[in-house]
Design a protein around this motif. Structure first.
Motif, mmCIF file in Angstrom:
data_model
loop_
_atom_site.group_PDB
_atom_site.id
_atom_site.type_symbol
_atom_site.label_atom_id
_atom_site.label_comp_id
_atom_site.label_asym_id
_atom_site.label_seq_id
_atom_site.Cartn_x
_atom_site.Cartn_y
_atom_site.Cartn_z
ATOM 1 N N ARG A 185 0.852 -1.209 0.000
ATOM 2 C CA ARG A 185 0.000 0.000 0.000
ATOM 3 C C ARG A 185 0.879 1.247 0.000
ATOM 4 O O ARG A 185 0.585 2.228 -0.669
ATOM 5 C CB ARG A 185 -0.938 0.009 1.216
ATOM 6 C CG ARG A 185 -1.933 1.167 1.212
ATOM 7 C CD ARG A 185 -2.881 1.046 0.038
ATOM 8 N NE ARG A 185 -3.768 2.164 -0.164
ATOM 9 C CZ ARG A 185 -3.442 3.337 -0.713
ATOM 10 N NH1 ARG A 185 -2.177 3.569 -1.037
ATOM 11 N NH2 ARG A 185 -4.341 4.276 -0.912
ATOM 12 N N VAL B 95 -1.209 1.773 -4.841
ATOM 13 C CA VAL B 95 -2.079 0.672 -5.263
ATOM 14 C C VAL B 95 -1.861 0.404 -6.750
ATOM 15 O O VAL B 95 -1.845 1.329 -7.557
ATOM 16 C CB VAL B 95 -3.555 1.016 -4.992
ATOM 17 C CG1 VAL B 95 -4.470 -0.083 -5.507
ATOM 18 C CG2 VAL B 95 -3.780 1.242 -3.508
ATOM 19 N N THR C 235 -7.024 -5.753 -6.221
ATOM 20 C CA THR C 235 -5.732 -5.136 -6.525
ATOM 21 C C THR C 235 -4.644 -6.200 -6.599
ATOM 22 O O THR C 235 -4.844 -7.350 -6.179
ATOM 23 C CB THR C 235 -5.348 -4.141 -5.409
ATOM 24 O OG1 THR C 235 -5.013 -4.901 -4.231
ATOM 25 C CG2 THR C 235 -6.479 -3.170 -5.120
ATOM 26 N N THR D 124 -11.321 -4.045 0.645
ATOM 27 C CA THR D 124 -10.464 -3.625 -0.477
ATOM 28 C C THR D 124 -10.755 -2.206 -0.939
ATOM 29 O O THR D 124 -9.838 -1.466 -1.319
ATOM 30 C CB THR D 124 -10.618 -4.617 -1.657
ATOM 31 O OG1 THR D 124 -10.231 -5.920 -1.213
ATOM 32 C CG2 THR D 124 -9.759 -4.215 -2.831
ATOM 33 N N TYR E 237 -8.901 -0.066 1.273
ATOM 34 C CA TYR E 237 -7.489 -0.184 0.893
ATOM 35 C C TYR E 237 -7.190 0.730 -0.305
ATOM 36 O O TYR E 237 -6.212 1.478 -0.316
ATOM 37 C CB TYR E 237 -7.178 -1.637 0.540
ATOM 38 C CG TYR E 237 -5.725 -1.964 0.258
ATOM 39 C CD1 TYR E 237 -5.244 -2.028 -1.041
ATOM 40 C CD2 TYR E 237 -4.848 -2.235 1.295
ATOM 41 C CE1 TYR E 237 -3.919 -2.342 -1.306
ATOM 42 C CE2 TYR E 237 -3.518 -2.546 1.051
ATOM 43 C CZ TYR E 237 -3.048 -2.605 -0.254
ATOM 44 O OH TYR E 237 -1.735 -2.912 -0.498
ATOM 45 N N LEU E 238 -8.087 0.701 -1.265
ATOM 46 C CA LEU E 238 -7.914 1.521 -2.483
ATOM 47 C C LEU E 238 -7.854 3.005 -2.123
ATOM 48 O O LEU E 238 -7.028 3.753 -2.646
ATOM 49 C CB LEU E 238 -9.097 1.257 -3.419
ATOM 50 C CG LEU E 238 -9.108 1.912 -4.793
ATOM 51 C CD1 LEU E 238 -7.987 1.327 -5.671
ATOM 52 C CD2 LEU E 238 -10.473 1.722 -5.474
#
Ligand code: LIP
Length: 269
Positions: A30, A34, A48, A95, A98-99
């Protein structure tokens, strides 16, 4: 020497080691930015390069430590075999968080023996927070034993939930929410089922429910929530599953499940 134990404590030790290394990989990837973003079921259902890399790392680590076991993962599906032990992994649960760089995503790993979850770890890859549980052995955040909310009044309950990636399903989930929101204290949406279940396990919310969860979304968090004292199940006496998962204190599980059933929360697209 391969490890063939099926005792929960032994499986938990392996799960924690593997999940910590996986979380380190997720966090370091990360930090590099990404990459390799593609989509799955819909244009908003993203995966990802990190989701894929972390799952391959977990499968390889388990393959080395426990060659006979099978693994079910979100990105690559299940490995073949009829071993007593199956590992269920979500490499990066949350996710979309996360993005966007929201620190609410986790490695979720559970060990099942004969189809029953007996050991579980959820590790927030961004913060390092870690929740664990063994069947009959209780649930912990770090070394602190967890006791979930003992809320007895649904109208006073803070409830977490989530939405699917399909717009039609989200429309149905929103309809359910417009009817439920007047019957509880308030709603929270954090974006990762495994962490939502851990938050419920430590009383950060009183209850959680969501339609459309796959085994990798709730295998670990579900054991942690149950070992902290929550009832984890589906509607109308069914077990938790794809159509619905509810986690709530014993006193309000029934009232919440009855309302969700009345609102057809397990129905729709
Ligand atoms: C997510 C779940 C979350 C749900 C999201 C998504 P993912 O899993 O943890 O509860 O609301 O729609 O399914 O896709 O980040 O692994």
């Amino acid at each position: 020497m391969t490890d063939t134990t099926v005792d929960p404590a032994g499986l938990l030790a392996i799960a924690v080691t593997v999940a910590r290394e996986a979380a380190d990989t997720a966090r370091s990837m990360r930090a590099e930015g990404v990459s390799g973003v593609t989509t799955k079921s819909t244009d908003t259902d993203v995966v990802t390069a990190a989701d894929r890399a972390v799952e391959r790392q977990v499968v390889a680590a388990l393959g080395a430590l426990r060659p006979g076991d099978t693994v079910l993962g979100e990105e690559y599906g299940g490995t073949d075999g009829d071993a007593r032990v199956r590992w269920v992994v979500d490499p990066i649960d949350g996710t979309v968080n996360y993005l966007y760089g929201l620190p609410q995503y986790a490695v979720s790993l559970a060990a099942e023996v004969d189809g029953v979850a007996v050991a579980a770890v959820v590790r927030n890859a961004a913060t390092g927070d870690e929740w664990t549980a063994t069947l009959g052995g209780g649930a912990f955040r770090g070394k602190k034993r967890l006791a979930a909310s003992a809320q007895t009044d649904l109208a006073q309950a803070l409830v977490a939930t989530g939405f699917g990636y399909d717009a039609k399903r989200r429309a149905h989930q929103a309809e359910v929410l417009t009817r439920l929101i007047t019957r509880v204290r308030d709603i929270r949406r954090f974006g990762a089922a495994s962490l939502d279940l851990c938050l419920a396990a430590e009383g950060g919310v009183d209850a959680y429910f969501e339609k459309g969860l796959n085994p990798w979304d709730h295998a670990a968090g579900g054991l942690i929530a149950a070992e902290a004292g929550l009832v984890v199940g589906g509607l109308d006496g069914r077990p938790a599953g794809l159509d619905m998962l509810v986690a709530a204190p014993p006193a309000i599980f029934g009232p919440l499940a009855d309302l969700l059933s009345e609102f057809d929360a397990a129905g729709g697209p």
